[in-house]
Design an enzyme around this catalytic site. Structure first.
Site, PDB file in Angstrom:
ATOM      1  N   LYS A 111       0.835  -1.211   0.000  1.00  0.00           N
ATOM      2  CA  LYS A 111       0.000   0.000   0.000  1.00  0.00           C
ATOM      3  C   LYS A 111       0.869   1.261   0.000  1.00  0.00           C
ATOM      4  O   LYS A 111       0.522   2.250  -0.634  1.00  0.00           O
ATOM      5  CB  LYS A 111      -0.929   0.036   1.222  1.00  0.00           C
ATOM      6  CG  LYS A 111      -1.957  -1.067   1.242  1.00  0.00           C
ATOM      7  CD  LYS A 111      -3.040  -0.831   0.215  1.00  0.00           C
ATOM      8  CE  LYS A 111      -4.039  -1.964   0.217  1.00  0.00           C
ATOM      9  NZ  LYS A 111      -4.781  -2.163  -0.960  1.00  0.00           N
ATOM     10  N   LYS A 194      -3.186 -12.386  -8.729  1.00  0.00           N
ATOM     11  CA  LYS A 194      -4.476 -12.891  -8.243  1.00  0.00           C
ATOM     12  C   LYS A 194      -5.643 -12.046  -8.755  1.00  0.00           C
ATOM     13  O   LYS A 194      -5.452 -10.902  -9.154  1.00  0.00           O
ATOM     14  CB  LYS A 194      -4.477 -12.910  -6.718  1.00  0.00           C
ATOM     15  CG  LYS A 194      -4.384 -11.529  -6.116  1.00  0.00           C
ATOM     16  CD  LYS A 194      -4.910 -11.493  -4.689  1.00  0.00           C
ATOM     17  CE  LYS A 194      -4.969 -10.063  -4.199  1.00  0.00           C
ATOM     18  NZ  LYS A 194      -5.883  -9.785  -3.145  1.00  0.00           N
ATOM     19  N   LYS A 197     -10.202  -6.995  -6.219  1.00  0.00           N
ATOM     20  CA  LYS A 197     -10.972  -5.799  -6.508  1.00  0.00           C
ATOM     21  C   LYS A 197     -10.045  -4.654  -6.889  1.00  0.00           C
ATOM     22  O   LYS A 197     -10.279  -3.953  -7.856  1.00  0.00           O
ATOM     23  CB  LYS A 197     -11.805  -5.423  -5.273  1.00  0.00           C
ATOM     24  CG  LYS A 197     -13.064  -6.224  -5.197  1.00  0.00           C
ATOM     25  CD  LYS A 197     -13.718  -6.110  -3.838  1.00  0.00           C
ATOM     26  CE  LYS A 197     -12.980  -6.961  -2.836  1.00  0.00           C
ATOM     27  NZ  LYS A 197     -13.724  -7.240  -1.605  1.00  0.00           N
TER      28      LYS A 197
HETATM   29  P1  TYM Z   1     -10.931  -9.286   1.033  1.00  0.00           P
HETATM   30  O1  TYM Z   1     -12.189  -8.529   1.210  1.00  0.00           O
HETATM   31  O2  TYM Z   1      -9.875  -8.719   0.154  1.00  0.00           O
HETATM   32  O3  TYM Z   1     -11.261 -10.733   0.516  1.00  0.00           O
HETATM   33  C1  TYM Z   1     -12.221 -11.541   1.198  1.00  0.00           C
HETATM   34  C2  TYM Z   1     -11.776 -12.969   1.186  1.00  0.00           C
HETATM   35  O4  TYM Z   1     -11.608 -13.417  -0.162  1.00  0.00           O
HETATM   36  C3  TYM Z   1     -10.313 -13.983  -0.307  1.00  0.00           C
HETATM   37  N1  TYM Z   1      -9.793 -13.690  -1.654  1.00  0.00           N
HETATM   38  C4  TYM Z   1      -9.263 -14.628  -2.474  1.00  0.00           C
HETATM   39  N2  TYM Z   1      -9.096 -15.938  -2.315  1.00  0.00           N
HETATM   40  C5  TYM Z   1      -8.547 -16.621  -3.348  1.00  0.00           C
HETATM   41  N3  TYM Z   1      -8.166 -16.050  -4.524  1.00  0.00           N
HETATM   42  C6  TYM Z   1      -8.317 -14.719  -4.713  1.00  0.00           C
HETATM   43  N4  TYM Z   1      -7.971 -14.169  -5.865  1.00  0.00           N
HETATM   44  C7  TYM Z   1      -8.887 -13.946  -3.661  1.00  0.00           C
HETATM   45  N5  TYM Z   1      -9.184 -12.623  -3.509  1.00  0.00           N
HETATM   46  C8  TYM Z   1      -9.720 -12.496  -2.266  1.00  0.00           C
HETATM   47  C9  TYM Z   1      -9.458 -13.317   0.746  1.00  0.00           C
HETATM   48  O5  TYM Z   1      -8.336 -14.107   1.068  1.00  0.00           O
HETATM   49  C10 TYM Z   1     -10.428 -13.193   1.893  1.00  0.00           C
HETATM   50  O6  TYM Z   1     -10.459 -14.384   2.625  1.00  0.00           O
HETATM   51  N6  TYM Z   1      -8.701  -8.351   5.347  1.00  0.00           N
HETATM   52  C11 TYM Z   1      -9.704  -9.153   4.721  1.00  0.00           C
HETATM   53  C12 TYM Z   1     -11.083  -9.019   5.334  1.00  0.00           C
HETATM   54  C13 TYM Z   1     -11.081  -9.344   6.788  1.00  0.00           C
HETATM   55  C14 TYM Z   1     -11.019 -10.635   7.358  1.00  0.00           C
HETATM   56  C15 TYM Z   1     -11.035 -10.429   8.773  1.00  0.00           C
HETATM   57  C16 TYM Z   1     -10.952 -11.926   6.834  1.00  0.00           C
HETATM   58  C17 TYM Z   1     -11.147  -8.434   7.801  1.00  0.00           C
HETATM   59  N7  TYM Z   1     -11.112  -9.110   8.989  1.00  0.00           N
HETATM   60  C18 TYM Z   1     -10.992 -11.510   9.647  1.00  0.00           C
HETATM   61  C19 TYM Z   1     -10.904 -12.990   7.722  1.00  0.00           C
HETATM   62  C20 TYM Z   1     -10.926 -12.779   9.112  1.00  0.00           C
HETATM   63  C21 TYM Z   1      -9.790  -8.722   3.266  1.00  0.00           C
HETATM   64  O7  TYM Z   1      -9.471  -7.619   2.925  1.00  0.00           O
HETATM   65  O8  TYM Z   1     -10.308  -9.662   2.447  1.00  0.00           O
END
Ligand code: TYM
Length: 329
Positions: A111, A194, A197
């Site tokens: 970031k 990957k 978003k």
């Molecule tokens: P976020 O919102 O970016 O993504 C949500 C979940 O989707 C998974 N993910 C993927 N898995 C496989 N391949 C991909 N290309 C891919 N893109 C996204 C992410 O690994 C995630 O599990 N910080 C987290 C949100 C969060 C969270 C938590 C998750 C906040 N607190 C506590 C678990 C537990 C995030 O930004 O995920």
């Protein structure tokens, strides 16, 4: 019975990476486990959404989670900002999180590079808030994709550190979890990396068939195999990886064999992939639209989730406060 917690930041709609990385498992686990599913709206503030976007994104993710099959009568579905115990635990955990280790996390460093004008303190302590999300329910398992592995490792570190500091095995050490031994990484269609978003390469569950077909047909490929059984290049492996999760195994095998015998036509591969994705997303998309228009139902789900989540969270926070030494007079 184990406690499972899954979260998503509401910065847009759900894409295939989110679904296969963090949701699919969760659906299978709802009945045998104590499952929490939440929308990490505080986390999304690091990118400064407008008030309108913030609300719409929470609503979208909520509708999408219900549309893929989360059952609010079985699992606890809630919005992070409805549970004030989470920011309080975050504050307490911040006292034992060190600047050096936070600055060294890969996502923070990324970031700093990608948005030098907005390196806010929320970004630095992002893993602490994430640890608070997980530890507030003393979760055993956290379904996540590969990209969240390091954040999970930080949560484990903060849990261990708290236990050691107060000489009390209070927090469980949460495990990153997925259906195989490996965490999942769904690739994008732009040749490398990957699906994400912020990467702008997402295939969304809500994508209309026309848009989705266009995205897949535009996927990056290579010049084609030139000799039998040549190694598969990254862009083509990425298409096969997506096929692995949405297509029938013999479809994937068919195209891999065509590749190995140098007879593959990427246009055919993409057409098949687009249809297989649509087969999977079509019924979900219809449900999303139905659910999103039912405001009363959404209100009910969120209120029920907040109540259940707070019951668990307030118990943890009470214990934690007492372990730390807060006592009433
Ligand atoms: P976020 O919102 O970016 O993504 C949500 C979940 O989707 C998974 N993910 C993927 N898995 C496989 N391949 C991909 N290309 C891919 N893109 C996204 C992410 O690994 C995630 O599990 N910080 C987290 C949100 C969060 C969270 C938590 C998750 C906040 N607190 C506590 C678990 C537990 C995030 O930004 O995920």
């Amino acid at each position: 019975m184990e406690t499972v917690l899954s979260g998503i930041r509401p910065t847009g709609n759900l894409h295939l990476g989110n679904y296969f990385g963090a949701v699919k498992n969760f659906l299978r686990m709802q009945n045998e486990n104590n499952c929490y599913f939440f929308i990490a709206d505080y986390h999304s503030l690091t990118t400064h959404p407008t008030p309108e976007n913030l609300h719409n994104n929470v609503k979208n993710v909520l509708s999408e989670y219900l549309a893929v099959g989360l059952d609010p009568e079985v699992a606890t579905i809630y919005v992070q900002s409805d549970v004030p115990e989470i920011p309080e635990l975050y504050l307490l955990l911040n006292m034992n999180a060190y600047i050096g280790e936070l600055e060294r996390t890969t996502s923070f460093k990324d970031k700093v590079r990608s948005q030098p004008d907005n390196v806010n303190a929320g970004l630095l302590t992002y893993p602490v808030l994430m640890a608070a999300d997980i530890l507030i329910h003393n979760a055993d398992k956290v379904p996540v994709g590969k990209d969240q592995e390091q954040n999970l490792e930080m949560a484990r570190k903060f849990a261990r550190r708290f236990n050691q500091m107060y000489n009390h095995e209070y927090f469980k050490i949460p495990q990153a979890y997925n259906f195989g031994a490996e965490l999942v990484k769904i690739p994008g269609l732009d040749g490398s990396g990957k699906m994400g978003k912020s990467e702008g390469n997402g295939i969304y569950l809500i994508d209309e068939p026309k848009v989705l077909r266009q995205k897949v047909m535009r996927a990056v490929t290579d010049a084609g195999p030139t000799q039998m059984n040549s190694p598969i290049s990254e862009p083509i492996q990425n298409l096969f990886d997506i096929m692995k999760v949405v297509s029938a195994p013999d479809t994937l095998q068919f195209f891999v064999e065509k590749y190995n015998s140098c007879e593959i036509r990427y246009g055919d591969l993409k057409k098949q992939l687009a249809e297989d994705i649509l087969n999977f997303t079509n019924p979900i998309r219809e449900r999303i639209n139905d659910i999103a228009s039912n405001e009363e139902y959404l209100r009910k789900v969120v209120a029920m989730g907040a109540e259940k989540a707070r019951a668990s969270a307030s118990k943890t926070l009470k214990d934690v406060r007492s372990i730390i030494g807060f006592k009433s007079f």
